[in-house]
Design a protein around this motif. Structure first.
Motif, PDB file in Angstrom:
ATOM      1  N   VAL A  42     -10.460  -8.920  -2.389  1.00 18.15           N
ATOM      2  CA  VAL A  42     -10.864  -7.685  -3.059  1.00 18.15           C
ATOM      3  C   VAL A  42     -11.465  -7.959  -4.430  1.00 18.15           C
ATOM      4  O   VAL A  42     -12.462  -7.348  -4.822  1.00 18.15           O
ATOM      5  CB  VAL A  42      -9.660  -6.726  -3.178  1.00 18.15           C
ATOM      6  CG1 VAL A  42     -10.005  -5.524  -4.051  1.00 18.15           C
ATOM      7  CG2 VAL A  42      -9.196  -6.270  -1.808  1.00 18.15           C
ATOM      8  N   ALA A  48     -14.690  -1.335  -6.209  1.00 19.94           N
ATOM      9  CA  ALA A  48     -13.375  -0.739  -5.989  1.00 19.94           C
ATOM     10  C   ALA A  48     -13.371  -0.036  -4.631  1.00 19.94           C
ATOM     11  O   ALA A  48     -13.518   1.184  -4.535  1.00 19.94           O
ATOM     12  CB  ALA A  48     -13.030   0.244  -7.102  1.00 19.94           C
ATOM     13  N   LEU A  50     -12.070  -0.654  -0.137  1.00 21.61           N
ATOM     14  CA  LEU A  50     -11.216  -1.401   0.794  1.00 21.61           C
ATOM     15  C   LEU A  50     -11.958  -1.799   2.065  1.00 21.61           C
ATOM     16  O   LEU A  50     -11.335  -2.001   3.106  1.00 21.61           O
ATOM     17  CB  LEU A  50      -9.988  -0.554   1.159  1.00 21.61           C
ATOM     18  CG  LEU A  50      -8.882  -0.460   0.113  1.00 21.61           C
ATOM     19  CD1 LEU A  50      -7.815   0.528   0.547  1.00 21.61           C
ATOM     20  CD2 LEU A  50      -8.264  -1.833  -0.131  1.00 21.61           C
ATOM     21  N   TYR A 117      -2.412  -0.223  -0.926  1.00 23.17           N
ATOM     22  CA  TYR A 117      -3.717  -0.780  -1.277  1.00 23.17           C
ATOM     23  C   TYR A 117      -4.634   0.294  -1.857  1.00 23.17           C
ATOM     24  O   TYR A 117      -5.413   0.024  -2.776  1.00 23.17           O
ATOM     25  CB  TYR A 117      -4.394  -1.394  -0.044  1.00 23.17           C
ATOM     26  CG  TYR A 117      -3.653  -2.530   0.616  1.00 23.17           C
ATOM     27  CD1 TYR A 117      -2.639  -3.230  -0.046  1.00 23.17           C
ATOM     28  CD2 TYR A 117      -3.959  -2.911   1.917  1.00 23.17           C
ATOM     29  CE1 TYR A 117      -1.967  -4.270   0.568  1.00 23.17           C
ATOM     30  CE2 TYR A 117      -3.298  -3.962   2.538  1.00 23.17           C
ATOM     31  CZ  TYR A 117      -2.302  -4.627   1.868  1.00 23.17           C
ATOM     32  OH  TYR A 117      -1.639  -5.666   2.478  1.00 23.17           O
ATOM     33  N   ILE A 121      -6.393   0.051  -5.508  1.00 19.70           N
ATOM     34  CA  ILE A 121      -7.831   0.128  -5.725  1.00 19.70           C
ATOM     35  C   ILE A 121      -8.180   1.330  -6.583  1.00 19.70           C
ATOM     36  O   ILE A 121      -9.077   1.270  -7.433  1.00 19.70           O
ATOM     37  CB  ILE A 121      -8.573   0.197  -4.371  1.00 19.70           C
ATOM     38  CG1 ILE A 121      -8.376  -1.101  -3.592  1.00 19.70           C
ATOM     39  CG2 ILE A 121     -10.057   0.450  -4.570  1.00 19.70           C
ATOM     40  CD1 ILE A 121      -8.952  -2.330  -4.267  1.00 19.70           C
TER      41      ILE A 121
END
Length: 242
Positions: A42, A48, A50, A117, A121
């Protein structure tokens, strides 16, 4: 059906299977996304979002779900308990659906912690909160639909043989061919039919949902493939017990 579902979930968590599945899914994804350097990291991605997680997760599920489902019916056949179960006031379809939702529930439980997650983020975004939640939502829907299809394929593979290892290999092979096979063949073609061919693959519809568009064609596709393999599993069980 509920009794079979409850029994399978209790079986998963009364042994190490359930905890191991959750741990493997979270650790493998966590290492590739946050620790290991590479295309999935990442921090190396520069944005930013996923997308790297949703590209990685299907390949983890492709091996993990067959490992969960390989014993579902194969073990019952090997121990001779399948016929015993069907003598109870339960139909073969209820048995299949109970095992289907039992395995799917375990995968959903494994996926749920990854919502952390999203928060991570969200916090890392510049400015904070600079995140397309619509894309993330449809990507999670796509992952759940993909997982449901893999579970149906895994159950079908488990109904083909009494050997768990063989069931695992068959399930992985079918999942791989259904997910990547059509796109792989399409990439080797240079005519217009390549697009039409990739449409029949799981990856095409999974990627389509990952773009943030909830298309009914993608939903119908996943549901149709899932129903198809559940029907094939039902056919195998009826053939075996008759």
């Amino acid at each position: 059906m509920y009794a079979i579902l409850k029994k399978d979930i209790q079986t998963f968590f009364s042994s190490t299977i359930g905890y191991l599945v959750i741990a493997v899914f979270l650790i493998v994804n966590g290492l590739f996304l946050w620790v290991f350097q590479g295309d999935f990291n990442v921090f190396n991605y520069g944005f930013a979002e996923l997308s790297s997680y949703f590209r990685l997760a299907p390949w983890v599920l492709l091996f993990l779900i067959p490992a969960v489902t390989m014993r579902s019916i194969a073990e019952e056949r090997k121990q001779g308990t399948l016929e015993l179960l069907l003598t109870k006031p339960i139909s073969s379809m209820q048995l299949i659906l109970g095992k289907y939702f039992g395995a799917l529930s375990l995968i959903v439980i494994a996926i749920l912690p990854t919502l952390v997650y999203v928060w991570t983020i969200y916090a890392l975004g510049n400015p904070t909160g600079n995140l397309d939640l619509g894309v993330i939502l449809t990507s999670y829907i796509g992952m759940l639909l993909l997982a449901s299809t893999f579970v149906a394929i895994g159950l079908f593979a488990s109904s083909v043989t009494q050997n768990q290892l063989v069931a695992f290999i068959i399930a992985v092979l079918i999942c791989f061919l259904m997910f990547y096979g059509f796109d792989g063949i399409s990439s080797q073609l240079i005519n217009e039919s390549s697009f039409n061919l990739s449409f029949f693959g799981l990856q095409y519809h999974y990627d389509s949902l990952g773009r943030g568009v909830l298309d009914t064609r993608d939903l119908i596709y996943f549901i149709s493939i899932t129903v198809l393999f559940i029907a094939l599993t039902h056919f195998n069980i009826k053939r075996y017990t008759n």
